[in-house]
Write a protein that holds these residues in place. Structure first.
Motif, PDB file in Angstrom:
ATOM      1  N   SER A  23      -2.614  -0.747 -12.520  1.00  8.21           N
ATOM      2  CA  SER A  23      -3.254   0.401 -13.153  1.00  8.21           C
ATOM      3  C   SER A  23      -4.768   0.351 -12.969  1.00  8.21           C
ATOM      4  CB  SER A  23      -2.900   0.426 -14.642  1.00  8.21           C
ATOM      5  OG  SER A  23      -3.592   1.464 -15.311  1.00  8.21           O
ATOM      6  N   PHE A  24      -5.347  -0.827 -13.120  1.00  8.61           N
ATOM      7  CA  PHE A  24      -6.791  -0.987 -12.968  1.00  8.61           C
ATOM      8  C   PHE A  24      -7.230  -0.675 -11.542  1.00  8.61           C
ATOM      9  CE2 PHE A  24     -10.264  -3.998 -11.794  1.00  8.61           C
ATOM     10  CZ  PHE A  24     -11.290  -3.397 -12.507  1.00  8.61           C
ATOM     11  N   ILE A  25      -6.527  -1.215 -10.562  1.00 12.69           N
ATOM     12  CA  ILE A  25      -6.901  -1.032  -9.162  1.00 12.69           C
ATOM     13  C   ILE A  25      -6.825   0.434  -8.760  1.00 12.69           C
ATOM     14  CG2 ILE A  25      -6.171  -1.535  -6.787  1.00 12.69           C
ATOM     15  CD1 ILE A  25      -5.245  -4.317  -7.936  1.00 12.69           C
ATOM     16  N   ASN A  26      -5.820   1.144  -9.266  1.00 14.87           N
ATOM     17  CA  ASN A  26      -5.638   2.538  -8.888  1.00 14.87           C
ATOM     18  C   ASN A  26      -6.424   3.516  -9.757  1.00 14.87           C
ATOM     19  OD1 ASN A  26      -3.939   2.077  -6.722  1.00 14.87           O
ATOM     20  ND2 ASN A  26      -2.072   2.156  -7.951  1.00 14.87           N
ATOM     21  N   SER A  27      -7.103   3.011 -10.772  1.00 18.04           N
ATOM     22  CA  SER A  27      -7.821   3.893 -11.699  1.00 18.04           C
ATOM     23  C   SER A  27      -9.165   4.360 -11.175  1.00 18.04           C
ATOM     24  CB  SER A  27      -8.041   3.157 -13.031  1.00 18.04           C
ATOM     25  OG  SER A  27      -8.978   2.095 -12.860  1.00 18.04           O
TER      26      SER A  27
ATOM     27  N   ASP B  39     -12.576  -2.050  -0.144  1.00 11.71           N
ATOM     28  CA  ASP B  39     -11.657  -1.669   0.919  1.00 11.71           C
ATOM     29  C   ASP B  39     -10.508  -0.773   0.466  1.00 11.71           C
ATOM     30  OD1 ASP B  39     -10.559  -3.697  -0.577  1.00 11.71           O
ATOM     31  OD2 ASP B  39      -9.666  -4.757   1.114  1.00 11.71           O
ATOM     32  N   LEU B  40     -10.530  -0.295  -0.782  1.00 15.47           N
ATOM     33  CA  LEU B  40      -9.456   0.576  -1.254  1.00 15.47           C
ATOM     34  C   LEU B  40     -10.015   1.719  -2.076  1.00 15.47           C
ATOM     35  CD1 LEU B  40      -6.578  -1.835  -2.341  1.00 15.47           C
ATOM     36  CD2 LEU B  40      -6.573  -0.255  -0.422  1.00 15.47           C
ATOM     37  N   SER B  41      -9.426   2.891  -1.896  1.00 14.63           N
ATOM     38  CA  SER B  41      -9.817   4.043  -2.700  1.00 14.63           C
ATOM     39  C   SER B  41      -8.821   4.226  -3.834  1.00 14.63           C
ATOM     40  CB  SER B  41      -9.863   5.301  -1.824  1.00 14.63           C
ATOM     41  OG  SER B  41      -8.595   5.526  -1.224  1.00 14.63           O
TER      42      SER B  41
ATOM     43  N   LEU C 118       0.830  -1.197   0.000  1.00 16.44           N
ATOM     44  CA  LEU C 118       0.000   0.000   0.000  1.00 16.44           C
ATOM     45  C   LEU C 118       0.872   1.256   0.000  1.00 16.44           C
ATOM     46  CD1 LEU C 118      -2.699  -1.159   2.581  1.00 16.44           C
ATOM     47  CD2 LEU C 118      -2.738  -1.360   0.086  1.00 16.44           C
ATOM     48  N   VAL C 119       0.244   2.402  -0.242  1.00 19.62           N
ATOM     49  CA  VAL C 119       0.996   3.653  -0.358  1.00 19.62           C
ATOM     50  C   VAL C 119       1.692   4.033   0.942  1.00 19.62           C
ATOM     51  CG1 VAL C 119      -0.371   4.596  -2.255  1.00 19.62           C
ATOM     52  CG2 VAL C 119      -1.132   4.949   0.102  1.00 19.62           C
TER      53      VAL C 119
END
Length: 285
Positions: free
Chosen positions: A104-108, A115-117, A52-53
């Protein structure tokens, strides 16, 4: 198939998951679905690792609805992965390329995971299991526990996951693990084979004769108050076999499997199962 085409198809997978379960998937469930769907497409099993970030390693919620899903969604996801793997299409042929597409898909923001933005993942890698051998029905696994070693047998592999039969006896050492004369818990549990593939659990023998202690195709159970479109799970709950056939159960079976006590789980991740073995009880299994 372009990257945008792949993302559109993945959006459809997320939507299909939501329609089947009544809720959006977690990132853990989304990746688990892809891992199970990839069986037979890549030369070795795949395992995702997410950072994660904030620098922490993502683990996700303990519970997963992936074992409850119909075969159709696994087939749809497998079609996407097979399309990526085909040579000559210019997209996603290797695990590293697949990881880049998924990141890329998950963060788009298109993924709409519960559970993730947007932008919540800094790194996604796919670790190949290398020369690890997938355990097959009849394989005996030695599982380390806080109080010794436990013996587990692979009962089946199907859309619910890897069905494991667990023996009650505790063994003092790896060399002493031998369930041939051990007593088995009545109900197998569904899990995964990640701990075998990473070397934490060892395949120590193959004993098909011990499979007779367990049902050939273990069922999962649904709670009586489960919300499932178009399904009635009765007063005490219901059992579902890997083919999708559902039967209502009575109070005695609900008590035996752990529905009445609240201890029943449809599936365990293999690492959580390892932690839980010491506390297995008759009312659970």
């Amino acid at each position: 198939m372009s990257g945008d085409d792949v993302k559109s198809k993945l959006v459809a997978i997320v939507s299909e998951f939501s329609e089947m379960t009544g809720s959006l998937p977690s990132l853990k469930e989304f990746l688990q679905l892809l891992e199970w769907s990839a069986d037979g497409i890549y030369s070795t099993p795949l395992a995702f690792e997410v950072t994660l970030v904030d620098g922490s390693v993502y683990s996700g919620p303990e519970d997963s609805k992936v074992p409850e899903l119909d075969d159709s969604i696994f087939s749809d996801a497998a079609d996407i992965l097979a399309g990526l793997f085909d040579e000559g299409n210019g997209v996603g042929g290797s695990p590293s390329e697949l990881a880049a597409i998924l990141l890329s898909f998950i963060n788009s923001g298109m993924a709409t995971l519960v559970d993730l933005s947007d932008g919540g993942v800094s790194r996604l890698s796919i670790e190949s299991a290398g020369n690890a051998v997938r355990p097959e029905p009849g394989d005996i696994l030695a599982v380390p526990s806080v109080d010794g070693w436990r013996a587990v047998i692979v009962v089946a592999r199907n859309r619910f996951g890897v069905a494991l039969g667990i023996f009650r006896d505790r063994f003092d050492s790896l060399d002493s693990v031998n369930p041939r004369h051990a007593t088995a818990y009545r109900f197998p549990v569904y899990s995964d084979d990640a701990q075998v593939l990473n070397g934490s659990w060892e395949i120590i023998n193959h004993e098909e004769g011990l499979l007779s202690a367990f049902p050939a195709e273990p069922e999962i159970y649904h709670l009586p108050n489960s919300v499932w479109p178009g399904q009635n799970f009765g007063e005490f709950g219901a059992a579902e076999d890997p083919s999708g056939n559902i039967r209502l159960i009575d109070a005695d079976e609900a008590r035996a499997v752990g529905i009445v006590s609240g201890s029943y789980r449809q599936s365990y991740t293999s690492d959580f199962l390892q932690q839980s073995l010491r506390n297995f009880t008759d009312c659970k299994h």
